[in-house]
Enzyme design. Sequence first.
Site, short mmCIF file in Angstrom:
data_model
loop_
_atom_site.label_atom_id
_atom_site.label_comp_id
_atom_site.label_asym_id
_atom_site.label_seq_id
_atom_site.Cartn_x
_atom_site.Cartn_y
_atom_site.Cartn_z
N ASP A 1 1.61 10.28 5.42
CA ASP A 1 2.38 9.49 4.48
C ASP A 1 2.27 8.00 4.78
O ASP A 1 2.25 7.61 5.95
CB ASP A 1 3.85 9.93 4.57
CG ASP A 1 4.73 9.25 3.54
OD1 ASP A 1 4.44 9.38 2.34
OD2 ASP A 1 5.70 8.56 3.93
N GLU B 1 -2.20 8.87 2.50
CA GLU B 1 -1.68 8.31 1.25
C GLU B 1 -1.69 6.79 1.39
O GLU B 1 -0.78 6.22 1.97
CB GLU B 1 -0.25 8.79 0.98
CG GLU B 1 0.34 8.20 -0.28
CD GLU B 1 1.78 7.75 -0.14
OE1 GLU B 1 2.42 7.53 -1.16
OE2 GLU B 1 2.28 7.59 1.00
#
Length: 473
Positions: free
Chosen positions: A232, A263
Amino acid sequence: MATNETLMQYFHWDYPADGTLWGEMARNAPDLARAGVTALWLPSPCKAREGYSDVGYGVYDLWDLGEFDQKESVRTKYGTRVELEGAIAAAHAASLRIYLDVILNHKAGADATDAVLATPVSQDNRTIEIGPPREIDAWTSFTFPGRGDVYSSFKWDWSHFDAVDYDQRTSAREIFRLRDKVFETPVDPERGNFDYLMFADLDMSNAGVRTELNRWAEWLVRTLNIDGFRLDAVKHIRFSFFNEWLDAVRGAFPDRNLFAVGEYFSGNLATLEWFIEQTGQRLSLFDFPLYFNLRAASESSGNFDMRNLLNDTLLARSPTLAATFIDNHDTYRERTIQDWFKPLAYALILLREGGQPCVFYPDYYGAPGRPSHRQILDQLLQARRDHAYGPQTDYFDHPDVVGWTRSGDAEHPRAIAVLLSDGPGGSKRMNANRPNRNFTDATGNVSGAITTGADGWGEFRCNGGSVSVWVEQ
Ligand code: CA
């Protein structure tokens, strides 16, 4: 020769907070494997700030996978650790690989505050101080009274963080850089330095933090038997951290071929390429440039120039590191790709060479107010698994109607020809490399057969705002 890999993001923001996701996943795993899915991206299983209702991104305790009574429940939004382990075992039994969402940028829901000197900086440019240093009460003390020292005795305090965005003493909401901390580099350059995203931002220059995160990663892989990570918010963490962290965990499990996808939320290809260079191609990235192209096409009422669909995308430039997707838990909450375009978009990511495509849970199963696209997705997944192999020839040569052919390989001998249009339907001559063969549309959108000529070329068709997947018979 390997079967094409297909990932599914097995959660979304509005999934019910009833602790049933792990159990549902265990039940669905065999069907998903049969449909052509080969790996699942699971949400973060760690206890988060809002307990049993937290999607997982407000991570509180990395070591509590739904096992300890913390944040008012034992389970997480998705169930208990025991249920998670059962779901992973079921998925593995169905030959699905498991990639776990990992949030390393920040921690949330501290147990207590620390009094610490801090300097407020500008939201818009974090390199600019907007006031003198002052003592604040920062939510940075994580002592985990519900877990104690089980698995890890590491306790967090302000010295393990760079910054927070709240002073409990004055209720001030500003970004406070703690004492003598400096924001990490390199990170995304937006806002001067985008190290800080939210909550209490981990200081990756702190050796104790890095050791704890390495130890946790090894424990996680060993405990849950996972096959990789979805990382993340990678643009908010100094890029070199991932080299060290991934090398450590991969080094601990040299035979596991641990996958990693980051990400990096940016539509700027050059920025993504910079990250790829800085991290030495250790991790794939989600193809946000492609996502923005697809979204623009879906919102252009048929007026998008389809010749440009792949321009400046990871899929075009770094196909082996492009994790392609249509929507995710974040875009789902704001502006999803319009439903009429989803079959076209999924055909693009599922049937082309290059890219690791990801199917989004609500697109397959539906969700409140969101239609299921399962019928077309099952057709496309099957076509991907069985036929989308071999050399690819592109025909991105018309503003409305574009397509490509795949020639198959030794194990998957049938050729396919894919044609899609964001405007009126039409046809296109494409070389299927198969003389005098019949092709039928696996989607059923266009009926009848198309026969190639002695030269291997055929005049393939599709309807308006639609896709056809012509498979050699
Ligand atoms: Ca950060």
